[in-house]
Design a protein around this motif. Structure first.
Motif, PDB file in Angstrom:
ATOM      1  N   GLY A  60       0.786  -1.259  -0.005  1.00  0.00           N
ATOM      2  CA  GLY A  60      -0.061  -0.284  -0.086  1.00  0.00           C
ATOM      3  C   GLY A  60       0.880   1.296   0.105  1.00  0.00           C
ATOM      4  O   GLY A  60       0.251   2.260  -0.400  1.00  0.00           O
ATOM      5  N   ASN A  61       2.111   1.089   0.510  1.00  0.00           N
ATOM      6  CA  ASN A  61       3.125   2.371   0.325  1.00  0.00           C
ATOM      7  C   ASN A  61       3.902   2.227  -0.889  1.00  0.00           C
ATOM      8  O   ASN A  61       4.943   3.185  -0.688  1.00  0.00           O
ATOM      9  CB  ASN A  61       3.985   2.338   1.791  1.00  0.00           C
ATOM     10  CG  ASN A  61       3.107   2.421   2.993  1.00  0.00           C
ATOM     11  OD1 ASN A  61       1.960   2.855   2.816  1.00  0.00           O
ATOM     12  ND2 ASN A  61       3.621   2.306   4.086  1.00  0.00           N
ATOM     13  N   GLU A  62       3.539   1.837  -1.814  1.00  0.00           N
ATOM     14  CA  GLU A  62       4.274   1.729  -3.142  1.00  0.00           C
ATOM     15  C   GLU A  62       4.595   3.090  -3.478  1.00  0.00           C
ATOM     16  O   GLU A  62       5.775   3.368  -4.250  1.00  0.00           O
ATOM     17  CB  GLU A  62       3.776   0.779  -4.313  1.00  0.00           C
ATOM     18  CG  GLU A  62       3.503  -0.402  -3.974  1.00  0.00           C
ATOM     19  CD  GLU A  62       2.380  -0.898  -3.489  1.00  0.00           C
ATOM     20  OE1 GLU A  62       1.563  -0.041  -2.892  1.00  0.00           O
ATOM     21  OE2 GLU A  62       2.101  -2.142  -2.939  1.00  0.00           O
ATOM     22  N   ILE A  63       3.739   4.051  -3.499  1.00  0.00           N
ATOM     23  CA  ILE A  63       3.864   5.315  -3.949  1.00  0.00           C
ATOM     24  C   ILE A  63       3.657   6.547  -2.776  1.00  0.00           C
ATOM     25  O   ILE A  63       4.633   7.403  -2.836  1.00  0.00           O
ATOM     26  CB  ILE A  63       2.829   5.718  -5.036  1.00  0.00           C
ATOM     27  CG1 ILE A  63       3.048   4.863  -6.199  1.00  0.00           C
ATOM     28  CG2 ILE A  63       3.001   7.222  -5.478  1.00  0.00           C
ATOM     29  CD1 ILE A  63       2.114   5.061  -7.376  1.00  0.00           C
ATOM     30  N   GLU A  64       2.710   6.224  -2.150  1.00  0.00           N
ATOM     31  CA  GLU A  64       2.328   7.244  -0.978  1.00  0.00           C
ATOM     32  C   GLU A  64       2.218   6.384   0.400  1.00  0.00           C
ATOM     33  O   GLU A  64       1.852   5.367   0.421  1.00  0.00           O
ATOM     34  CB  GLU A  64       0.980   7.785  -1.479  1.00  0.00           C
ATOM     35  CG  GLU A  64       0.697   8.837  -0.283  1.00  0.00           C
ATOM     36  CD  GLU A  64      -0.625   9.324  -0.554  1.00  0.00           C
ATOM     37  OE1 GLU A  64      -1.465  10.030   0.312  1.00  0.00           O
ATOM     38  OE2 GLU A  64      -1.441   9.417  -1.758  1.00  0.00           O
TER      39      GLU A  64
END
Length: 398
Positions: free
Chosen positions: A249-253
């Motif tokens: 879930g933290n791949e981008i943000e």
């Protein structure tokens, strides 16, 4: 609960199949063939497979039937589906099915076997024909084998298609990052002259990009110590660590954290959350900086002393554009050399970048943000199907 030896049918079956599966040695199901020393093969157009890849050969002693490849030495736990015509090197066995046995089913059966359990060496892993022949496995009728093999092969083909799409979109993203931003001599030292505009632009944008130091468009902040006794909280404001960038879930943000802290903890420790968001979050010290990962943070947060954040001025920078701008910067090249490579606030703030007017930033940011969303969706689909396959291998076989 019955153990494997006592089971006569898998947990999950296709409708209409009720017969008990029969146990037998693999020797009754397949014939094992040995490969040849690649030095004996002549160069040609027929693939020669090994555990590390393939070469070409005109050797006439080759397989004219599809087969399963399994390592004889070295990598013994990764069966391969080999399509004829082919030959294998001497580190790889290839196995062809006997009558009333389906190749695809046996291939997935092989994926369900713990091959390391049959390793015959204390050094380089190895298997022998005798060992493989004597392995006992349960198999159904050829009709049921065909159903299972065909279904799992279709699933594998979908996963392969998704892998190709991910690769294609990653290639596109790399090309866009290289061409939607001017090449900066400070960031690309081999560049003779810096570019004042990118090589690829949206229609009607012609203005020269302006060079700025990051301190002109934002501010860098360093993290703080995070005592172990204060960790493991589940409620409050996130307290990010480097490892949180790897969370799903933290791949981008940055959306989730392993640790949260309450208002009471913040007051008692005299901590000051970073309220100047949005910000770009990244590693500050040690080997982690060479991963060159950056994440966007939109909500107030705390972060430990192995990390940094760059808070951007939203009057001068578009959020999505800035995230991509940071992706074009190889931050490790700005690290201070020492026992542990690291940055301080000034190292980051003094980096020179080129920036267009806000409307062009928005266009670039939106395009690349949508591309990222597509990539993440494809990767999630691939992971879901990979997990489904794992479940099916566990439940469609004994």
């Amino acid at each position: 609960m019955k153990n494997k030896e006592e089971q006569t049918a898998p947990k999950l079956r296709f409708k209409g199949y009720t017969d008990a599966w029969q146990q037998s040695k693999l020797a009754d199901r397949l014939k094992i063939h040995s490969g040849k020393d690649y030095k004996e093969l002549n160069i040609g157009k027929i693939p020669v497979y090994g555990t590390g890849g393939y070469m070409l050969s005109v050797d006439k002693s080759l397989s004219k039937k599809d087969a399963i490849g399994i390592g004889r030495k070295g990598t013994i736990n990764k069966p391969q589906l080999l399509h004829a015509p082919f030959w294998t090197v001497d580190t790889l066995f290839y196995l062809t099915p006997k009558a009333n046995n389906n190749l695809n089913f046996l291939f997935y059966l092989f994926q369900n076997i713990n091959w390391n359990k049959y390793d015959e060496s204390t050094g380089l892993p190895s298997l022998s024909k005798k060992t493989i022949n004597n392995i006992k496995e349960n198999t159904p009728s050829k009709s049921e084998q065909k159903k299972i093999g065909r279904f799992l092969l279709k699933l594998d083909n979908i996963v392969t298609l998704l892998q190709r799409k991910v690769k294609k979109y990653n290639t596109l993203k790399t090309a866009l990052l290289q061409n939607l931003f001017p090449k900066n001599k400070e960031i690309v030292p081999s560049l003779k002259n810096k570019e004042i505009v990118p090589s690829l632009r949206f229609k009607n944008f012609t203005d020269t990009w302006q060079q700025r130091k990051l301190k002109d468009v934002g501010k860098a902040f360093s993290g703080i110590g995070f005592p172990e006794k204060e960790q493991s909280g589940k409620n409050g404001i996130p307290f990010f660590k480097v490892s949180d960038m790897s969370l799903q879930g933290n791949e981008i943000e940055m959306k989730v954290a392993q640790n949260y802290v309450t208002t009471e903890q913040i007051i008692s420790n005299n901590w000051h959350p970073l309220n100047e968001v949005p910000a770009i979050f990244f590693a500050k010290v040690g080997a982690a900086i060479f991963l060159n990962r950056k994440r966007l943070c939109r909500k107030p947060f705390l972060f430990d002393n192995n990390t940094m954040a760059f808070s951007l001025d939203i009057n001068k920078l578009n959020i999505d554009f800035t995230k991509k701008l940071f992706e074009t910067i190889y931050l490790p090249s700005f690290a201070q050399v020492g026992a542990l490579p690291s940055y301080n606030n000034q190292d980051i703030e003094n980096i020179k970048v080129q920036i267009p007017f806000i409307n062009e930033q928005k266009k670039i940011g939106m395009l690349l943000s949508e591309l990222d969303k597509t990539l993440i969706l494809l990767q999630k689909q691939k992971k879901a199907l990979t997990n489904l396959k794992k479940f099916l291998l566990q439940n469609m076989f004994i």
